[in-house]
Design an enzyme around this catalytic site. Structure first.
Site, PDB file in Angstrom:
ATOM      1  N   HIS A  98       1.497  -2.211  -1.095  1.00  0.00           N
ATOM      2  CA  HIS A  98       0.869  -1.222  -1.977  1.00  0.00           C
ATOM      3  C   HIS A  98      -0.335  -0.561  -1.295  1.00  0.00           C
ATOM      4  O   HIS A  98      -1.337  -1.217  -1.034  1.00  0.00           O
ATOM      5  CB  HIS A  98       0.418  -1.931  -3.259  1.00  0.00           C
ATOM      6  CG  HIS A  98      -0.191  -1.042  -4.281  1.00  0.00           C
ATOM      7  ND1 HIS A  98      -1.503  -1.162  -4.682  1.00  0.00           N
ATOM      8  CD2 HIS A  98       0.332  -0.016  -5.006  1.00  0.00           C
ATOM      9  CE1 HIS A  98      -1.770  -0.263  -5.608  1.00  0.00           C
ATOM     10  NE2 HIS A  98      -0.666   0.445  -5.827  1.00  0.00           N
ATOM     11  N   GLU A 150       4.771   7.915  -3.948  1.00  0.00           N
ATOM     12  CA  GLU A 150       4.431   8.282  -5.329  1.00  0.00           C
ATOM     13  C   GLU A 150       3.777   9.654  -5.384  1.00  0.00           C
ATOM     14  O   GLU A 150       2.770   9.895  -4.722  1.00  0.00           O
ATOM     15  CB  GLU A 150       3.503   7.253  -5.959  1.00  0.00           C
ATOM     16  CG  GLU A 150       3.138   7.612  -7.404  1.00  0.00           C
ATOM     17  CD  GLU A 150       2.159   6.649  -8.040  1.00  0.00           C
ATOM     18  OE1 GLU A 150       1.560   7.033  -9.068  1.00  0.00           O
ATOM     19  OE2 GLU A 150       1.982   5.538  -7.523  1.00  0.00           O
ATOM     20  N   ASP A 194       0.621   6.998  -2.088  1.00  0.00           N
ATOM     21  CA  ASP A 194       0.471   8.109  -3.017  1.00  0.00           C
ATOM     22  C   ASP A 194       0.254   9.371  -2.200  1.00  0.00           C
ATOM     23  O   ASP A 194      -0.402   9.333  -1.151  1.00  0.00           O
ATOM     24  CB  ASP A 194      -0.754   7.890  -3.913  1.00  0.00           C
ATOM     25  CG  ASP A 194      -0.704   6.556  -4.641  1.00  0.00           C
ATOM     26  OD1 ASP A 194       0.118   6.417  -5.548  1.00  0.00           O
ATOM     27  OD2 ASP A 194      -1.501   5.661  -4.292  1.00  0.00           O
ATOM     28  N   HIS A 244      -5.008   8.185  -3.271  1.00  0.00           N
ATOM     29  CA  HIS A 244      -4.635   7.839  -4.637  1.00  0.00           C
ATOM     30  C   HIS A 244      -5.364   8.685  -5.671  1.00  0.00           C
ATOM     31  O   HIS A 244      -4.747   9.273  -6.559  1.00  0.00           O
ATOM     32  CB  HIS A 244      -4.915   6.364  -4.912  1.00  0.00           C
ATOM     33  CG  HIS A 244      -4.650   5.947  -6.330  1.00  0.00           C
ATOM     34  ND1 HIS A 244      -5.596   6.035  -7.330  1.00  0.00           N
ATOM     35  CD2 HIS A 244      -3.524   5.458  -6.920  1.00  0.00           C
ATOM     36  CE1 HIS A 244      -5.070   5.630  -8.469  1.00  0.00           C
ATOM     37  NE2 HIS A 244      -3.813   5.265  -8.252  1.00  0.00           N
ATOM     38  N   GLU A 261       4.235   1.483   0.388  1.00  0.00           N
ATOM     39  CA  GLU A 261       4.014   2.391  -0.749  1.00  0.00           C
ATOM     40  C   GLU A 261       2.831   3.283  -0.438  1.00  0.00           C
ATOM     41  O   GLU A 261       1.833   2.838   0.142  1.00  0.00           O
ATOM     42  CB  GLU A 261       3.743   1.577  -2.019  1.00  0.00           C
ATOM     43  CG  GLU A 261       3.603   2.403  -3.287  1.00  0.00           C
ATOM     44  CD  GLU A 261       2.173   2.871  -3.586  1.00  0.00           C
ATOM     45  OE1 GLU A 261       2.014   3.697  -4.502  1.00  0.00           O
ATOM     46  OE2 GLU A 261       1.219   2.418  -2.905  1.00  0.00           O
TER      47      GLU A 261
END
Length: 269
Positions: A14, A128, A43, A56, A41
């Protein structure tokens, strides 16, 4: 953990190995790869001059020494900021030294894709898209264009894809599904709503992405999602008891700030 060994659980880093290194930096992703993470992962947000960067928050205030919204700054503005020394400040009066400044400067998605391509092994990416955004559908458009440059926007089947797109926005996922039907999409959830209670997901979403609070409070919901034919990717799973719960429920992926520890708990360390 006998339950965990009954099926393969993908371990997703993450924002990189973000417990050990500053989130969304090259240092964090290099550490995650070194730790053996199955996937990374990130963003993504769009800068004022059209670059996708791994950040993020809507603003850079928390994770850099600058201020302002990502969407109002150009890449050169972001490149001048330090995205590393905030990490560890709460534990020490001195700013930590992360070595090479390039390891903690702003990370573009393009650079992250290059890192994965050069890793020498299969590492998947869970990207994301952040919403709401002033750029509306431009984020998805630019994302698919960039993935296309790396040969990742049109896998033969979803099962063969090494990239998936995640979002709390059903509209974002619908855009991705319409433009790139074989790229897997993950619908992220903070709550179980009446619309999703029976295991259904919005149009365009193929994988369920519940937060760990949902899993703790409604473990039976995972079975409903599986019965509806969906994989389940859970975020953000850091505590050993939560890893055990996810393994027992048979989830397909665990998204964690601690990839090395989770891999070890799953018997893969």
């Amino acid at each position: 953990m006998t339950q965990a060994r009954q099926h393969h659980i993908q371990v997703v880093a993450h924002r990189g190995a973000s417990e050990d290194a500053p989130e969304h930096t090259l240092a964090a992703y290099m550490k995650a790869i070194e730790d053996g993470a199955d996937a990374l992962e990130c963003d993504v947000r769009l800068t004022a001059d059209g670059h996708l960067v791994c950040v993020h928050d809507r603003r850079v205030n928390r994770t850099s020494n600058g201020r302002g919204a990502v969407s109002a700054l150009e890449l050169a503005d972001l490149a001048a900021l330090d995205f590393g020394t905030w990490k560890g400040r709460e534990d020490s009066a001195e700013s930590p030294d992360w070595g090479d400044p390039s390891l903690t400067s702003v990370l573009t998605l393009e650079r992250l894709l290059e890192l994965v391509a050069d890793s020498g092994r299969r590492i998947e990416l869970a990207i994301e898209t952040k919403h709401p955004t002033r750029w509306a559908g431009q984020v998805e458009e630019r994302l698919l264009r960039l993935l296309g440059r790396f040969g990742l926007a049109a896998p033969a089947t979803a099962a063969e894809s090494s990239v998936r797109v995640m979002s709390f926005s059903a509209r974002s996922l619908h855009r991705i599904a319409a433009a790139a039907p074989t790229v897997p999409t993950v619908y992220l959830m903070q709550f179980v709503t009446p619309r999703t209670r029976d295991g259904r997901l919005p149009a365009g979403a193929r994988i369920a992405g519940p937060g760990i609070r949902i899993v703790r409070n409604h473990p039976g919901y995972i079975a409903r999602l599986h019965q509806a034919g969906h994989q389940v990717h859970v975020w953000t799973v850091n505590e050993p008891e939560d890893v055990e719960l996810c393994a027992r429920l048979g989830v397909e992926a665990i998204i964690t700030n601690r990839p090395r520890q989770v891999l070890s708990q799953l018997g893969r360390g």
